[in-house]
Design an enzyme around this catalytic site. Structure first.
Site, PDB file in Angstrom:
ATOM      1  N   GLU A 192      51.305  55.774  74.643  1.00  0.00           N
ATOM      2  CA  GLU A 192      51.216  54.599  73.763  1.00  0.00           C
ATOM      3  C   GLU A 192      50.434  53.461  74.426  1.00  0.00           C
ATOM      4  O   GLU A 192      51.001  52.606  75.102  1.00  0.00           O
ATOM      5  CB  GLU A 192      52.618  54.082  73.419  1.00  0.00           C
ATOM      6  CG  GLU A 192      52.571  52.894  72.443  1.00  0.00           C
ATOM      7  CD  GLU A 192      53.921  52.203  72.243  1.00  0.00           C
ATOM      8  OE1 GLU A 192      54.846  52.450  73.031  1.00  0.00           O
ATOM      9  OE2 GLU A 192      54.023  51.392  71.311  1.00  0.00           O
ATOM     10  N   LYS A 252      50.504  57.445  70.285  1.00  0.00           N
ATOM     11  CA  LYS A 252      51.077  56.333  69.515  1.00  0.00           C
ATOM     12  C   LYS A 252      50.152  55.143  69.709  1.00  0.00           C
ATOM     13  O   LYS A 252      49.911  54.720  70.848  1.00  0.00           O
ATOM     14  CB  LYS A 252      52.490  56.028  70.023  1.00  0.00           C
ATOM     15  CG  LYS A 252      53.121  54.800  69.374  1.00  0.00           C
ATOM     16  CD  LYS A 252      54.630  54.764  69.578  1.00  0.00           C
ATOM     17  CE  LYS A 252      55.215  53.473  69.039  1.00  0.00           C
ATOM     18  NZ  LYS A 252      56.672  53.514  68.912  1.00  0.00           N
TER      19      LYS A 252
HETATM   20  P1  13P Z   1      56.838  48.124  66.874  1.00  0.00           P
HETATM   21  O1  13P Z   1      56.741  49.063  65.705  1.00  0.00           O
HETATM   22  O2  13P Z   1      57.844  47.042  66.683  1.00  0.00           O
HETATM   23  O3  13P Z   1      55.504  47.652  67.346  1.00  0.00           O
HETATM   24  O4  13P Z   1      57.453  48.960  68.070  1.00  0.00           O
HETATM   25  C1  13P Z   1      56.949  50.177  68.395  1.00  0.00           C
HETATM   26  C2  13P Z   1      57.163  50.442  69.815  1.00  0.00           C
HETATM   27  O5  13P Z   1      57.730  51.439  70.173  1.00  0.00           O
HETATM   28  C3  13P Z   1      56.660  49.483  70.804  1.00  0.00           C
HETATM   29  O6  13P Z   1      56.702  50.073  72.045  1.00  0.00           O
END
Ligand code: 13P
Length: 322
Positions: free
Chosen positions: A161, A203
């Protein structure tokens, strides 16, 4: 396809991110509650026992505290765990690098015993006129690639991510440029590390104008810019891309996801969601009570109803059917 990847990407479902440790304190405060570990357990138990949650959610991402408290017990949903340990300043600048690699191997063994099948590691990329620097991107994404390799060696699925932040007054074009650059670099490093791209889920952020730019981007524009950046940088071997909501409103995140899926054409990967805030803002508000007194717990049926309403919309958006 790997079985865990397949389960996570099943149609009409997505991933519920419930792993934040700092952000959740702010969300408790926003509805008039003071965060305590006990109240956190109550809140998590409430969301995880939502009736028919498994019709909309394929996987849940927990944090280190919650997984050890065994707050999650739903056989129909795959359990995942956030394994980074947050951020620290990089070279005394405003850029922040992800920490937690040193203890990772040992913790992965523990999480696996606790039932985790997939993991998440987040890097944060801030946009400004001077950020991100090349050296920072290289360092933070190298760590992410090493994390992914280690997770795969333990037979779990790594979610990578790299979150390009919504904060700032940058344009959509600048966000697109940085998102594309970040993802190109990430996949270059993943390949260098020998990571099997068929067993990774990306992600990522949607491509949006900065929160302080006062520009409102329509879903069609967001979808176009996001898909162009992804098509230019994400290899076709990657089975799935799941979006974070990043501070967008629940409706904006849902509508933008819907448009991205609707217009994805023959892009090779499956597209889904892994929202935290956009899924939880409404359920949290109902749980704590719309007005005072904030007696968390009395409002569970209403909270479940609000959650299911949002889950239904996001599930349709994940198929481009909203
Ligand atoms: P948000 O959808 O609130 O951005 O959070 C996703 C997430 O896992 C952030 O690390």
């Amino acid at each position: 396809m790997n079985e865990t990847v397949y389960k996570l990407l099943v149609p009409y479902k997505g991933i519920l991110a419930a792993d934040s440790t700092g952000g959740i304190k702010k969300r408790f405060e926003a509805v008039g509650l003071t965060f305590t570990p006990e109240l956190d357990v109550k809140y998590k138990e409430m969301i995880f026992t939502t009736p028919s949650l498994e019709q909309f959610i394929s996987g849940v991402i927990l944090n280190d505290t919650n997984i050890r408290q065994r707050v999650f017990n739903n056989n129909g949903i795959v359990m995942g765990i956030k394994v980074d340990e947050g951020l620290e300043p990089f070279n005394n600048t405003e850029e922040q690098i992800t920490k937690g690699f040193d203890s990772l191997s040992k913790r992965l063994d523990e999480y696996k015993l606790l039932g985790a099948e997939f993991t998440k590691w987040r890097a944060v990329i801030k946009i400004s006129d001077i950020f991100p620097t090349d050296i920072f991107l290289d360092e933070t994404l190298s760590k992410m690639a090493k994390y992914a390799k280690l997770v795969q060696s333990k037979d779990m699925i790594p979610i990578v991510e790299p979150e390009v932040l919504l904060d700032g007054n940058h344009t959509t074009t600048r966000c697109a440029e940085i998102t594309e650059k970040t993802l190109k670099k990430l996949f270059e490093l993943l390949l260098l590390e020998g990571v099997d791209l068929t067993k990774v889920i990306l992600k990522t952020n949607m491509v949006l104008p900065g929160k302080d730019s006062n520009v409102i981007a329509m879903p069609l524009e967001v979808a176009g810019a996001t898909l162009r950046a992804l098509n230019a940088s994400v290899p076709k071997e990657v089975p799935g891309i799941v979006f974070l909501s990043g501070g967008q409103s629940a409706d904006d995140a849902t509508n933008n996801l819907n448009e991205i899926v609707k217009t994805k054409g023959d892009s090779p990967w499956d597209i889904s969601f892994s929202f935290e805030r956009a899924l939880q803002v409404e359920v949290m508000k109902e749980w704590a009570g719309k007005d005072l007194p904030a007696q968390a717990g009395e409002n569970i049926p209403r909270a479940h109803e609000a959650f299911l309403e949002r889950l239904t919309k996001v599930s349709k958006a994940r198929m481009g059917e909203l």
